[in-house]
Write a protein that holds these residues in place. Structure first.
Motif: not given
Length: 324
Positions: A276-290
């Protein structure tokens, strides 16, 4: 000066006003204790800071309550996040972990044997280490694999890499251009599944997928391959197989004067907190590590051979969305 004596079970029993047998029942999770008594015992345990002697409990239960964990490397963020999540899941179940990193001179079969000699109850083989599972001819302990195909003779847990990559690539293709792919290592199950999703999205959109470029999960490989893509004016979208490579690719695109996302849309995979702090904030796939770790821990301590698939979710940010 002598050190303070470690609290004994008899001390807990005296403080709680119960028998030592009742304290033992509470510690070992037996059901035949009333809620009020259980609460008194737990308060006494907390007040005295009592911890059961692990070796003695192992003799009684036949379990060491130690979970083995094998990783190929901790240099990639995905492996580190997975290890952190497994450690937290183990702690919630009252387990400690014994960690083996494969490095250059430790084979997976040797790592499993080493953990078995330490008396662990089971071992979780994390991410990239699963590529060596064929070398384990006969495992002396229960194994659970994180990120491995379902045709292996062990229980497995994985993110839904292929579906998530398909959905993320489809998001990039909505701009009307093919999405170039900076892929992970060829022998990585996760990289293979993400590449399959990327290819399927192009087939569904009736577009020809460009030849993928292959990185090694590091930001430096993303920067190097991103610089190659930045020189081609027809490149309008880039899907990187993890967030670290996306960071490197964005660096290269910025250096080449290619605006993100106006000139080139960029997306990654993993959902690391820094994205979220990349410039610009990065679109990504969020893995559920927990969720992955909880499922792996559950399979490690249960006698069930199943294959669990944990959903992963797209997080759209400014690196792929052009403002109106």
């Amino acid at each position: 000066m002598t050190s303070a004596r470690r609290p004994a079970m008899s001390d807990v029993a005296t403080l709680a006003g119960v028998s030592g047998q009742t304290v033992s029942r509470v510690i070992n999770g037996h059901d035949n204790v009333s809620p009020d008594t259980r609460l008194r015992v737990k308060r006494a345990l907390a007040e005295l800071g009592y911890r059961p002697h692990r070796a003695a409990r192992a003799l009684r239960t036949g379990r060491s309550e130690v979970l083995g964990v094998v990783v190929a490397t901790l240099e990639t963020v995905g492996n580190s996040l997975m290890l952190q999540a497994v450690a937290a899941a183990a702690e919630r179940e009252g387990y400690s972990i014994a960690l083996v990193s494969l490095g250059e001179n430790v084979a997976l079969a040797d790592a499993v044997d080493r953990l078995a000699e330490q008396g662990v109850d089971a071992a979780v083989i994390v991410n990239e280490a699963t590529r060596y599972i064929a070398d384990v001819v006969s495992a002396p302990i229960r194994l659970v694999l994180v990120d491995a195909p379902a045709d292996v003779p062990y229980p497995t847990v994985r993110s839904d890499h292929e579906r998530a990559a398909f959905e993320l690539t489809s998001h990039l293709l909505a701009r009307g251009f093919p999405a170039h792919h900076i892929a992970g290592p060829a022998d990585s199950f996760a990289a293979q599944a993400r590449e399959q999703g990327w290819r399927r999205a192009h087939e569904t959109a009736d577009l020809v997928a460009p030849d993928p470029l292959r990185g090694d999960w590091t930001a430096e490989s993303g920067r190097r391959l991103g610089a190659e893509l930045a020189r081609a004016s027809e490149v309008r979208a880039v899907f990187c197989a993890n967030d670290q490579m996306a960071l490197g690719a964005m660096h290269a695109l910025h250096a080449a004067g290619r605006a993100i996302p106006a000139d080139v849309a960029v997306a990654g995979f993993d959902g690391i907190s820094d994205a979220v702090n990349f410039w610009p904030p990065l679109t990504t796939v969020e893995q559920d590590f927990a969720g992955l770790a909880a499922a792996a821990m559950g399979l490690a301590i249960a006698d069930t051979d199943v294959h669990r698939v944990i959903p992963a979710h797209i997080v759209q940010r400014a690196s792929s969305v052009v403002a109106d």
